[in-house]
Design an enzyme around this catalytic site. Structure first.
Site, PDB file in Angstrom:
ATOM      1  N   GLN A   1    -107.546  51.795 -29.120  1.00  0.00           N
ATOM      2  CA  GLN A   1    -109.015  51.877 -29.209  1.00  0.00           C
ATOM      3  C   GLN A   1    -109.661  50.994 -28.137  1.00  0.00           C
ATOM      4  OE1 GLN A   1    -111.420  51.935 -32.961  1.00  0.00           O
ATOM      5  NE2 GLN A   1    -111.630  49.749 -32.592  1.00  0.00           N
TER       6      GLN A   1
ATOM      7  N   SER B   1    -105.685  44.530 -42.259  1.00  0.00           N
ATOM      8  CA  SER B   1    -106.275  45.856 -42.089  1.00  0.00           C
ATOM      9  C   SER B   1    -106.989  46.227 -43.377  1.00  0.00           C
ATOM     10  CB  SER B   1    -105.164  46.876 -41.813  1.00  0.00           C
ATOM     11  OG  SER B   1    -105.654  48.194 -41.997  1.00  0.00           O
TER      12      SER B   1
ATOM     13  N   HIS C   1    -112.192  41.799 -43.720  1.00  0.00           N
ATOM     14  CA  HIS C   1    -111.120  40.830 -43.975  1.00  0.00           C
ATOM     15  C   HIS C   1    -111.204  39.760 -42.888  1.00  0.00           C
ATOM     16  CE1 HIS C   1    -109.193  42.954 -40.719  1.00  0.00           C
ATOM     17  NE2 HIS C   1    -109.225  44.079 -41.418  1.00  0.00           N
TER      18      HIS C   1
ATOM     19  N   HIS D   1    -111.821  40.775 -39.226  1.00  0.00           N
ATOM     20  CA  HIS D   1    -113.220  41.020 -38.842  1.00  0.00           C
ATOM     21  C   HIS D   1    -113.963  39.693 -38.667  1.00  0.00           C
ATOM     22  CE1 HIS D   1    -112.422  44.850 -41.218  1.00  0.00           C
ATOM     23  NE2 HIS D   1    -112.834  45.319 -40.055  1.00  0.00           N
TER      24      HIS D   1
ATOM     25  N   MET E   1    -116.126  49.079 -39.835  1.00  0.00           N
ATOM     26  CA  MET E   1    -116.268  50.111 -40.866  1.00  0.00           C
ATOM     27  C   MET E   1    -116.289  49.459 -42.245  1.00  0.00           C
ATOM     28  SD  MET E   1    -114.412  53.505 -39.437  1.00  0.00           S
ATOM     29  CE  MET E   1    -112.772  53.116 -39.978  1.00  0.00           C
TER      30      MET E   1
ATOM     31  N   GLY F   1    -110.876  44.037 -32.146  1.00  0.00           N
ATOM     32  CA  GLY F   1    -109.597  43.408 -32.458  1.00  0.00           C
ATOM     33  C   GLY F   1    -108.460  44.037 -31.663  1.00  0.00           C
ATOM     34  N   GLN F   2    -107.536  43.203 -31.227  1.00  0.00           N
ATOM     35  CA  GLN F   2    -106.355  43.663 -30.478  1.00  0.00           C
ATOM     36  C   GLN F   2    -105.454  44.556 -31.343  1.00  0.00           C
ATOM     37  OE1 GLN F   2    -105.313  43.592 -27.405  1.00  0.00           O
ATOM     38  NE2 GLN F   2    -103.159  44.137 -27.722  1.00  0.00           N
TER      39      GLN F   2
ATOM     40  N   ARG G   1    -107.031  49.008 -44.519  1.00  0.00           N
ATOM     41  CA  ARG G   1    -106.154  49.990 -45.191  1.00  0.00           C
ATOM     42  C   ARG G   1    -105.064  49.313 -46.023  1.00  0.00           C
ATOM     43  NH1 ARG G   1    -107.381  53.289 -40.486  1.00  0.00           N
ATOM     44  NH2 ARG G   1    -108.348  55.213 -41.251  1.00  0.00           N
TER      45      ARG G   1
HETATM   46  O1  PAF Z   1    -112.312  49.563 -35.352  1.00  0.00           O
HETATM   47  C1  PAF Z   1    -113.130  50.073 -36.166  1.00  0.00           C
HETATM   48  O2  PAF Z   1    -113.358  49.564 -37.260  1.00  0.00           O
HETATM   49  C2  PAF Z   1    -113.843  51.366 -35.793  1.00  0.00           C
HETATM   50  O3  PAF Z   1    -113.009  52.228 -35.091  1.00  0.00           O
HETATM   51  C3  PAF Z   1    -115.159  51.119 -35.032  1.00  0.00           C
HETATM   52  C4  PAF Z   1    -114.916  50.454 -33.687  1.00  0.00           C
HETATM   53  C5  PAF Z   1    -116.090  50.261 -35.876  1.00  0.00           C
HETATM   54  C6  PAF Z   1    -115.851  52.471 -34.769  1.00  0.00           C
HETATM   55  O4  PAF Z   1    -116.130  53.155 -35.943  1.00  0.00           O
END
Ligand code: PAF
Length: 286
Positions: free
Chosen positions: A152, A184, A33, A36, A29, A146-147, A186
């Site tokens: 998710q 994160s 950082h 990712h 999204m 990511g763990q 966030r």
């Molecule tokens: O983990 C995330 O950043 C989101 O949930 C994802 C997997 C890109 C789906 O929007």
């Protein structure tokens, strides 16, 4: 690096790669950082071609959540992905992913209502739906997650299995700041006081890990220890700390290989998550 702004551009790029390329895909999204980038590196080490997506997916945010506040840094993100060796970035508008009349949602029953899914109704329906759309369009051999988002991962693994998606799900370890806080997007939303309070999450997980190393195997005892640690931090409001099976997300009584210790807490209006798990050898990983 190619920046693909709509589905037609993505389809054209993907078609040029041919039927079954060695393609890795990192859905994000944005507000990237080091966490990712570790997913990108994992793909670069393994796949001939790496693609990423940047899309703040509206359907995975609840009505009172932080969709509007979520950091958006497309230009910087693209520069970082290009330096990291990504071949193409898909960054569509919401209207492209959810055109007018769009009505199909993916519901992973049971799993979607556990852990974060219980606190954020509809969240995992949105995640599963957008990831199914992305995997369908990008058609990668491998997708990287990511763990940190352990629930998710459980939902998406189940979805990929149930829908016979020909993709391997690769899960990469949590990347932490020097003070232990899990990276994160966030974290950018936290006040200095909130950022300091966030340290209680890894502190709680470390305390639980120390008790586990000292021989404690009772899930309730480990959870109580973690909860006490978080209660000592007035800047955090605990959402949950639970011991569950990492695949089913159902509660477990004992700390055994495969167990997941997941925590979620609010620092002000920002919800933070973190976790530790026991690997196949029974090692505490966080
Ligand atoms: O983990 C995330 O950043 C989101 O949930 C994802 C997997 C890109 C789906 O929007």
């Amino acid at each position: 690096m190619q920046l693909l702004r709509d589905i037609a551009q993505l389809r054209a790029w993907r078609a040029a790669l041919g039927e079954r390329p060695d393609l890795g895909f990192v859905p994000t999204m944005g507000a990237l950082h080091a966490g990712h980038l570790s997913l990108v590196e994992a793909s670069r080490a393994r796949d001939a071609v790496t693609a990423a997506s940047i899309f703040v997916n509206p359907t995975q945010f609840g009505p009172n959540e932080d969709f509007d506040r979520y950091p958006r840094t497309l230009e910087q993100d693209c520069a970082r992905l290009e330096r990291a060796g990504v071949a193409a970035v898909f960054a569509p508008e919401a209207a492209a992913m959810y055109p007018s009349g769009d009505a199909t949602r993916i519901e992973v029953e049971g799993l979607s209502a556990r852990l974060d899914g219980a606190s954020r109704p509809g969240h995992f329906r949105g995640v599963a739906t957008v990831v199914a759309k992305l995997l369908h369009l990008v058609a990668p051999a491998r997708a990287y997650f990511g763990q940190k988002d352990a629930a998710q991962v459980a939902v998406l693994r189940r979805m990929a299995h149930d829908l016979f998606l020909p993709v391997e799900t690769v899960v990469c370890p949590i990347v932490r700041e020097p003070d232990g806080v899990a990276m994160s997007s966030r974290n950018q939303l936290l006040s200095p006081a909130g950022r300091a309070a966030a340290r209680a999450l890894p502190r709680a997980l470390r305390a639980m890990g120390a008790a586990y190393a000292a021989g404690e195997r009772g899930a309730a005892a480990l959870v109580a220890l973690g909860e006490a640690e978080i209660a000592r931090e007035p800047g955090l409001r605990l959402d949950f700390l639970r011991a569950v099976d990492g695949e089913t997300l159902l509660p477990v009584d004992a700390a055994r290989p495969g167990a997941l210790f997941a925590v979620a807490a609010f620092a002000g209006a920002t919800r933070l998550i973190d976790n530790a798990h026991l690997d196949a050898a029974g090692q505490w990983r966080m």
